[in-house]
Design a protein around this motif. Structure first.
Motif, PDB file in Angstrom:
ATOM      1  N   GLU B  27     -31.152   0.029  12.069  1.00 32.36           N
ATOM      2  CA  GLU B  27     -32.160   0.854  12.748  1.00 32.36           C
ATOM      3  C   GLU B  27     -31.682   1.267  14.140  1.00 32.36           C
ATOM      4  O   GLU B  27     -31.907   2.384  14.585  1.00 32.36           O
ATOM      5  CB  GLU B  27     -33.487   0.093  12.836  1.00 32.36           C
ATOM      6  N   ARG B  28     -30.969   0.364  14.805  1.00 33.48           N
ATOM      7  CA  ARG B  28     -30.500   0.647  16.166  1.00 33.48           C
ATOM      8  C   ARG B  28     -29.452   1.759  16.173  1.00 33.48           C
ATOM      9  O   ARG B  28     -29.412   2.586  17.074  1.00 33.48           O
ATOM     10  CB  ARG B  28     -29.923  -0.645  16.761  1.00 33.48           C
ATOM     11  N   TYR B  29     -28.560   1.751  15.167  1.00 32.83           N
ATOM     12  CA  TYR B  29     -27.440   2.704  15.194  1.00 32.83           C
ATOM     13  C   TYR B  29     -27.609   3.862  14.208  1.00 32.83           C
ATOM     14  O   TYR B  29     -26.687   4.665  14.055  1.00 32.83           O
ATOM     15  CB  TYR B  29     -26.120   1.961  14.955  1.00 32.83           C
ATOM     16  N   GLU B  30     -28.768   3.945  13.569  1.00 37.29           N
ATOM     17  CA  GLU B  30     -29.009   5.090  12.673  1.00 37.29           C
ATOM     18  C   GLU B  30     -28.848   6.426  13.410  1.00 37.29           C
ATOM     19  O   GLU B  30     -28.184   7.336  12.891  1.00 37.29           O
ATOM     20  CB  GLU B  30     -30.400   4.989  12.038  1.00 37.29           C
ATOM     21  N   PRO B  31     -29.400   6.575  14.633  1.00 39.46           N
ATOM     22  CA  PRO B  31     -29.237   7.875  15.316  1.00 39.46           C
ATOM     23  C   PRO B  31     -27.770   8.234  15.564  1.00 39.46           C
ATOM     24  O   PRO B  31     -27.385   9.392  15.415  1.00 39.46           O
ATOM     25  CB  PRO B  31     -29.978   7.663  16.645  1.00 39.46           C
ATOM     26  N   ALA B  32     -26.940   7.242  15.934  1.00 36.12           N
ATOM     27  CA  ALA B  32     -25.524   7.522  16.217  1.00 36.12           C
ATOM     28  C   ALA B  32     -24.814   8.001  14.956  1.00 36.12           C
ATOM     29  O   ALA B  32     -24.031   8.957  14.987  1.00 36.12           O
ATOM     30  CB  ALA B  32     -24.844   6.273  16.770  1.00 36.12           C
ATOM     31  N   VAL B  33     -25.107   7.323  13.825  1.00 38.41           N
ATOM     32  CA  VAL B  33     -24.446   7.684  12.566  1.00 38.41           C
ATOM     33  C   VAL B  33     -24.995   9.022  12.055  1.00 38.41           C
ATOM     34  O   VAL B  33     -24.231   9.886  11.603  1.00 38.41           O
ATOM     35  CB  VAL B  33     -24.631   6.550  11.525  1.00 38.41           C
ATOM     36  N   ALA B  34     -26.306   9.200  12.134  1.00 41.00           N
ATOM     37  CA  ALA B  34     -26.912  10.456  11.663  1.00 41.00           C
ATOM     38  C   ALA B  34     -26.377  11.637  12.468  1.00 41.00           C
ATOM     39  O   ALA B  34     -26.127  12.712  11.911  1.00 41.00           O
ATOM     40  CB  ALA B  34     -28.433  10.382  11.778  1.00 41.00           C
ATOM     41  N   GLY B  35     -26.196  11.424  13.783  1.00 39.41           N
ATOM     42  CA  GLY B  35     -25.691  12.501  14.640  1.00 39.41           C
ATOM     43  C   GLY B  35     -24.356  13.030  14.140  1.00 39.41           C
ATOM     44  O   GLY B  35     -24.131  14.246  14.121  1.00 39.41           O
ATOM     45  N   VAL B  36     -23.484  12.126  13.690  1.00 38.94           N
ATOM     46  CA  VAL B  36     -22.163  12.545  13.207  1.00 38.94           C
ATOM     47  C   VAL B  36     -22.258  13.129  11.796  1.00 38.94           C
ATOM     48  O   VAL B  36     -21.785  14.239  11.525  1.00 38.94           O
ATOM     49  CB  VAL B  36     -21.191  11.330  13.201  1.00 38.94           C
ATOM     50  N   VAL B  37     -22.901  12.374  10.908  1.00 38.44           N
ATOM     51  CA  VAL B  37     -22.861  12.724   9.486  1.00 38.44           C
ATOM     52  C   VAL B  37     -23.614  14.034   9.208  1.00 38.44           C
ATOM     53  O   VAL B  37     -23.116  14.903   8.490  1.00 38.44           O
ATOM     54  CB  VAL B  37     -23.442  11.562   8.638  1.00 38.44           C
ATOM     55  N   VAL B  38     -24.801  14.171   9.775  1.00 30.00           N
ATOM     56  CA  VAL B  38     -25.598  15.382   9.498  1.00 30.00           C
ATOM     57  C   VAL B  38     -24.931  16.607  10.108  1.00 30.00           C
ATOM     58  O   VAL B  38     -24.919  17.684   9.511  1.00 30.00           O
ATOM     59  CB  VAL B  38     -27.051  15.212   9.997  1.00 30.00           C
ATOM     60  N   ALA B  39     -24.323  16.436  11.276  1.00 33.65           N
ATOM     61  CA  ALA B  39     -23.631  17.571  11.886  1.00 33.65           C
ATOM     62  C   ALA B  39     -22.387  17.949  11.080  1.00 33.65           C
ATOM     63  O   ALA B  39     -22.018  19.112  11.013  1.00 33.65           O
ATOM     64  CB  ALA B  39     -23.247  17.247  13.321  1.00 33.65           C
ATOM     65  N   MET B  40     -21.745  16.975  10.466  1.00 34.62           N
ATOM     66  CA  MET B  40     -20.545  17.268   9.674  1.00 34.62           C
ATOM     67  C   MET B  40     -20.888  17.873   8.323  1.00 34.62           C
ATOM     68  O   MET B  40     -20.220  18.785   7.850  1.00 34.62           O
ATOM     69  CB  MET B  40     -19.743  15.969   9.446  1.00 34.62           C
ATOM     70  N   LEU B  41     -21.917  17.344   7.664  1.00 35.94           N
ATOM     71  CA  LEU B  41     -22.190  17.738   6.279  1.00 35.94           C
ATOM     72  C   LEU B  41     -23.435  18.593   6.110  1.00 35.94           C
ATOM     73  O   LEU B  41     -23.659  19.140   5.038  1.00 35.94           O
ATOM     74  CB  LEU B  41     -22.349  16.476   5.404  1.00 35.94           C
ATOM     75  N   GLY B  42     -24.259  18.664   7.152  1.00 37.85           N
ATOM     76  CA  GLY B  42     -25.549  19.338   7.002  1.00 37.85           C
ATOM     77  C   GLY B  42     -26.550  18.357   6.434  1.00 37.85           C
ATOM     78  O   GLY B  42     -26.158  17.350   5.825  1.00 37.85           O
ATOM     79  N   PRO B  43     -27.854  18.634   6.629  1.00 36.69           N
ATOM     80  CA  PRO B  43     -28.855  17.686   6.129  1.00 36.69           C
ATOM     81  C   PRO B  43     -28.899  17.689   4.598  1.00 36.69           C
ATOM     82  O   PRO B  43     -28.566  18.686   3.985  1.00 36.69           O
ATOM     83  CB  PRO B  43     -30.166  18.223   6.721  1.00 36.69           C
ATOM     84  N   GLY B  44     -29.287  16.535   4.028  1.00 36.79           N
ATOM     85  CA  GLY B  44     -29.407  16.469   2.561  1.00 36.79           C
ATOM     86  C   GLY B  44     -28.960  15.133   2.014  1.00 36.79           C
ATOM     87  O   GLY B  44     -28.627  14.214   2.765  1.00 36.79           O
ATOM     88  N   ASP B  45     -28.935  15.058   0.678  1.00 34.70           N
ATOM     89  CA  ASP B  45     -28.604  13.798  -0.002  1.00 34.70           C
ATOM     90  C   ASP B  45     -27.188  13.331   0.298  1.00 34.70           C
ATOM     91  O   ASP B  45     -26.924  12.135   0.413  1.00 34.70           O
ATOM     92  CB  ASP B  45     -28.776  13.961  -1.508  1.00 34.70           C
ATOM     93  N   ASP B  46     -26.273  14.289   0.390  1.00 36.26           N
ATOM     94  CA  ASP B  46     -24.875  13.953   0.667  1.00 36.26           C
ATOM     95  C   ASP B  46     -24.759  13.177   1.979  1.00 36.26           C
ATOM     96  O   ASP B  46     -24.081  12.156   2.059  1.00 36.26           O
ATOM     97  CB  ASP B  46     -24.089  15.260   0.814  1.00 36.26           C
ATOM     98  N   ALA B  47     -25.436  13.705   3.003  1.00 36.16           N
ATOM     99  CA  ALA B  47     -25.384  13.086   4.325  1.00 36.16           C
ATOM    100  C   ALA B  47     -26.030  11.703   4.280  1.00 36.16           C
ATOM    101  O   ALA B  47     -25.509  10.741   4.848  1.00 36.16           O
ATOM    102  CB  ALA B  47     -26.090  13.966   5.348  1.00 36.16           C
ATOM    103  N   ASP B  48     -27.153  11.589   3.592  1.00 38.61           N
ATOM    104  CA  ASP B  48     -27.840  10.301   3.496  1.00 38.61           C
ATOM    105  C   ASP B  48     -26.931   9.268   2.815  1.00 38.61           C
ATOM    106  O   ASP B  48     -26.838   8.121   3.255  1.00 38.61           O
ATOM    107  CB  ASP B  48     -29.136  10.480   2.692  1.00 38.61           C
ATOM    108  N   ASP B  49     -26.252   9.703   1.764  1.00 40.04           N
ATOM    109  CA  ASP B  49     -25.380   8.797   1.020  1.00 40.04           C
ATOM    110  C   ASP B  49     -24.209   8.327   1.892  1.00 40.04           C
ATOM    111  O   ASP B  49     -23.870   7.141   1.895  1.00 40.04           O
ATOM    112  CB  ASP B  49     -24.860   9.521  -0.225  1.00 40.04           C
ATOM    113  N   VAL B  50     -23.627   9.256   2.630  1.00 37.24           N
ATOM    114  CA  VAL B  50     -22.510   8.887   3.518  1.00 37.24           C
ATOM    115  C   VAL B  50     -23.008   7.962   4.633  1.00 37.24           C
ATOM    116  O   VAL B  50     -22.319   7.014   5.015  1.00 37.24           O
ATOM    117  CB  VAL B  50     -21.839  10.158   4.094  1.00 37.24           C
TER     118      VAL B  50
END
Lengths: 120, 198
Positions: B27-50
């Protein structure tokens, strides 16, 4: 955010920077932590544990079938012993052969080879 | 468990099998990881899975994490590597199964302007598409440096590149983005949230 420092990269316009910053996502879809923990509990954390879990699942499916097959073959063998002929022999129409008959064929004299035909 | 327990304490507990401690780290580092993954892949299932896979890898490496880099940098590095792998898979899929006609670039259109302001959703979609067109060498630099707000040094550390390389790639990527998004950049100061207005 304290360790993040924003430097103006190459003096680009703030319009483009603002457009890019708007792309930042603060979180995944709701329930993300729960999904991670669920995957961990399901054994994805340790590949060996995941393999063992998969093998156990398949074994659990095959075990009743294997037990049933064992019982069926045991019953068939017991019945075949009573009849003196195995089920496979009966299905294939093979004659029942006893040990005595088998030994008697060994004791019988070998047939003489056919005489060669005269040269005329 | 106190909500502000330090990372090393939570990791120690997680190593001992404390699920709540590991969940707290997620929960603490979800924003840091989401910031990278969603920006790289775009929002969606792919990003959530990564994103999930990033924390699974972290869990496996709990025993070997020595704390040479900060945990946030370490997680961002895992997230970036997994995102790049996901992009490679996407490209392979696109090359095999998608028609070349579909990959052709659409003709540029002028932005929709309402009351002198650009529709925010349209602008965001165009920015997303422009980021997607960046190559695998330039996209990570833009994502970390410009979208996620990392410093040049942090970006270089996460990508394992010299700072000079980061700056040169960033400069080239920003020129490309500027060219593609010129109509939006020129009106960028007055983006209009049509959604908010109803």
């Amino acid at each position: 955010m304290s360790e993040m420092r924003r430097e103006s990269p190459e003096g680009r316009g703030s319009g483009l920077e603002a457009l890019l910053r708007a792309q930042r996502a603060a979180a995944f879809e709701p329930g993300f932590a729960w999904r991670v923990m669920h995957r961990l509990r399901a054994g994805h954390a340790d590949p060996r544990a995941a393999l063992m879990a998969a093998v156990q699942r398949y074994f659990a499916r095959l075990a009743p079938l294997a037990a049933l097959a064992t019982v069926v073959f045991a019953v068939l063998n017991a019945r075949a012993a009573d009849r003196g002929q195995s089920l496979v022999d009966a299905v294939l129409g093979l004659p029942a052969v006893t040990a005595e008959q088998a030994y008697s064929t060994l004791d019988a004299p070998a047939e003489a080879p056919p005489a060669p035909e005269g040269k005329g | 468990m106190p909500a502000d327990a330090p990372d090393h304490e939570l990791m120690q507990r997680a190593r001992g099998g404390d699920e709540r401690a590991f969940r707290e780290l997620v929960e603490r580092y979800e924003p840091a990881v989401a910031g990278v993954v969603v920006a790289m892949l775009g929002p969606g299932d792919d990003a959530d899975d990564v994103g999930q896979e990033t924390f699974i890898r972290f869990y496996r490496a709990l025993g070997s994490f020595r704390g040479e880099a900060s945990l946030k940098t370490y997680l961002r590095r895992i997230a970036m590597n997994l995102s790049l792998n996901a992009l490679k898979r996407r490209r392979r899929f696109a090359l095999r199964f998608l028609s070349r006609d579909r990959a052709r670039e659409p003709l540029p259109e002028p932005p929709v302007v309402i009351d002198g302001e650009v529709d925010r959703r349209e602008a965001q979609a165009k920015v997303r598409a422009a980021i997607d067109r960046l190559g695998p060498r330039h996209r990570p630099v833009v994502v970390l440096r410009m979208i996620d707000g990392c410093s040049t040094r942090e970006t270089a550390e996460i990508l394992g590149l010299p700072e000079g390389t980061v700056l040169s790639r960033l400069s080239r990527a920003m020129r490309q983005l500027e060219d593609e998004l010129r109509p939006y950049v020129e009106t960028g100061g007055s983006l209009n949230d049509v959604e908010a207005r109803g």
